[in-house]
Scaffold this active site. Structure first.
Site, PDB file in Angstrom:
ATOM      1  N   CYS A 140      -5.946   6.074  -6.399  1.00  0.00           N
ATOM      2  CA  CYS A 140      -5.730   7.530  -6.376  1.00  0.00           C
ATOM      3  C   CYS A 140      -5.560   8.038  -4.948  1.00  0.00           C
ATOM      4  O   CYS A 140      -6.533   8.165  -4.211  1.00  0.00           O
ATOM      5  CB  CYS A 140      -6.891   8.247  -7.059  1.00  0.00           C
ATOM      6  SG  CYS A 140      -6.740  10.040  -7.013  1.00  0.00           S
ATOM      7  N   CYS A 143      -7.302  11.355  -4.149  1.00  0.00           N
ATOM      8  CA  CYS A 143      -8.759  11.216  -3.992  1.00  0.00           C
ATOM      9  C   CYS A 143      -9.124  10.578  -2.651  1.00  0.00           C
ATOM     10  O   CYS A 143     -10.070  11.001  -1.999  1.00  0.00           O
ATOM     11  CB  CYS A 143      -9.344  10.329  -5.092  1.00  0.00           C
ATOM     12  SG  CYS A 143      -8.695  10.633  -6.725  1.00  0.00           S
ATOM     13  N   ASP A 144      -8.413   9.534  -2.263  1.00  0.00           N
ATOM     14  CA  ASP A 144      -8.896   8.681  -1.183  1.00  0.00           C
ATOM     15  C   ASP A 144      -8.018   8.639   0.078  1.00  0.00           C
ATOM     16  O   ASP A 144      -8.415   8.037   1.075  1.00  0.00           O
ATOM     17  CB  ASP A 144      -9.051   7.239  -1.718  1.00  0.00           C
ATOM     18  CG  ASP A 144     -10.081   7.174  -2.840  1.00  0.00           C
ATOM     19  OD1 ASP A 144     -11.042   7.970  -2.799  1.00  0.00           O
ATOM     20  OD2 ASP A 144      -9.936   6.349  -3.751  1.00  0.00           O
TER      21      ASP A 144
END
Ligand code: NAP
Length: 318
Positions: A140, A143-144
């Site tokens: 992701c 997200c990261d």
């Protein structure tokens, strides 16, 4: 003790899945005094339990670990009386009411069903890929990505997801390699153009990833690649690997019972979480191939819960 042949236990609301969508639906239906039962398989918490730091969930200015966030949500759902059961549902019958769910431990019936079974990212099967998930390997970018500012990032895949993730990650990366197993991208033309004209992105054609190198202390240090044409191997030094070869929605239980798109994502009406079967609601990643965020999953869990509550009331079952 498990007893699959015992008489089914009946509930007003059953929620399937314990990610942010399912747990939010549980908090809302529990606070509405619907005594929800939430059923999840052996691994509680959904995809967030495979991440480490979560920095984009509102309310946590210092960030929160994915598994901790899920524990907090479960605690909140339990506080209002959600009954959490561990069971694997192997069969569902939505053709008549009450709906029936057959689990490995026992059977259940319910007046309203909220499906929050999520989606599973596909993995390439490289050595160490799963071990280093959350330690430099991610599925992701939203997200990261921010953890890899000014780092060398590799993305694997050749579809729209890979191109989108690669383009997005150039905000952070000092250099980005897009690794694809063929010599042309599957992605739409516009996404291809975006990637191919981005000066930070270097295409690595005709390569598969055999191994992710590094460990949990230092993170990812590089990738062992294999050429699909001649089988030769090479090492690509990098600090992160984003796997972007697609997701599989966990909707198999409902094949031929609920409307889904050609990729298996469950469909719902435009402005609600209602599926084509009245009384069955859907939320989270099993119905969302676009956003796939914890916060959007939680939001859709709230919609499903309010939908279920109002529907039960309309049926005089609330
Ligand atoms: P996809 O279109 O199925 O593409 C998957 C890519 O991963 C393909 O290029 C495939 O290679 C590669 N791949 C699959 N298994 C692999 C493996 N084991 N090792 C290495 N590479 C592997 O999936 P997607 O990109 O997630 O897209 C899914 C759907 O969502 C599509 O309809 C897409 O258009 C849509 N989507 C749209 C957007 C957007 O419009 N913004 C964004 C994301 C997704 P091959 O090409 O060799 O098969």
């Amino acid at each position: 003790m498990s007893n699959p042949t015992a008489a089914p236990s009946h509930h007003k609301v059953i929620i399937l899945g314990s990610g942010p969508a399912g747990l939010t639906a549980a908090i809302y239906t529990a606070r509405a005094s619907l005594n929800p039962v939430l059923i999840h398989g052996p691994l509680a918490g959904g995809q967030l339990t495979t991440t480490t730091d979560v920095e984009n969930f509102p309310g946590f200015p210092e960030g929160v670990m994915g598994p901790d966030l899920m524990q907090l949500m479960e605690k909140q759902a339990a506080r209002f009386g959600t009954d959490v059961k561990v069971d694997t549902i192997v069969q569902a019958d939505l053709s008549k009411r009450p709906f029936t769910l057959k689990g490995q431990s026992r059977s259940y019936t319910c007046d309203a069903l909220i499906i929050a079974t999520g989606a599973a990212p596909k993995y390439i099967g490289a050595k160490n890929e799963r071990e280093l998930l959350g330690y430099g390997v991610s599925t992701c970018a939203t997200c990261d990505g921010a953890f890899f500012r000014n780092k060398v990032i590799a993305v694997v895949g050749g579809g729209d997801s890979a191109c989108e993730e690669a383009s997005f990650l150039t905000r952070f990366a000092s250099k980005l390699y897009l690794i694809h197993r063929r010599d042309s991208l599957r992605a739409s033309k516009i996404m291809q153009q975006r990637v191919l004209s981005n000066p930070k992105i270097e295409m690595v054609w005709n390569k598969t990833v055999l191994e992710v190198q590094g460990d949990k202390q230092i993170g990812v240090t590089g990738l062992l690649l294999q050429d699909t044409a001649d089988g030769s191997t090479s090492l690509l030094p990098c600090d992160a690997l984003f796997v972007a070869i697609g997701h599989t929605p966990n909707s198999q239980l409902f094949t031929e019972q609920l409307k889904m798109d050609e990729n298996g994502y469950l469909l719902h009406s435009a402005d609600s979480a209602q599926t084509d079967v009245p009384g069955v609601f859907v939320c989270g990643d099993v119905q969302d191939h676009v956003f796939r965020q914890a916060i959007t999953a939680a939001g859709s869990g709230c919609m499903a819960a309010i939908g279920a509550e109002r529907w039960l009331e309309s049926q005089h079952m609330g």
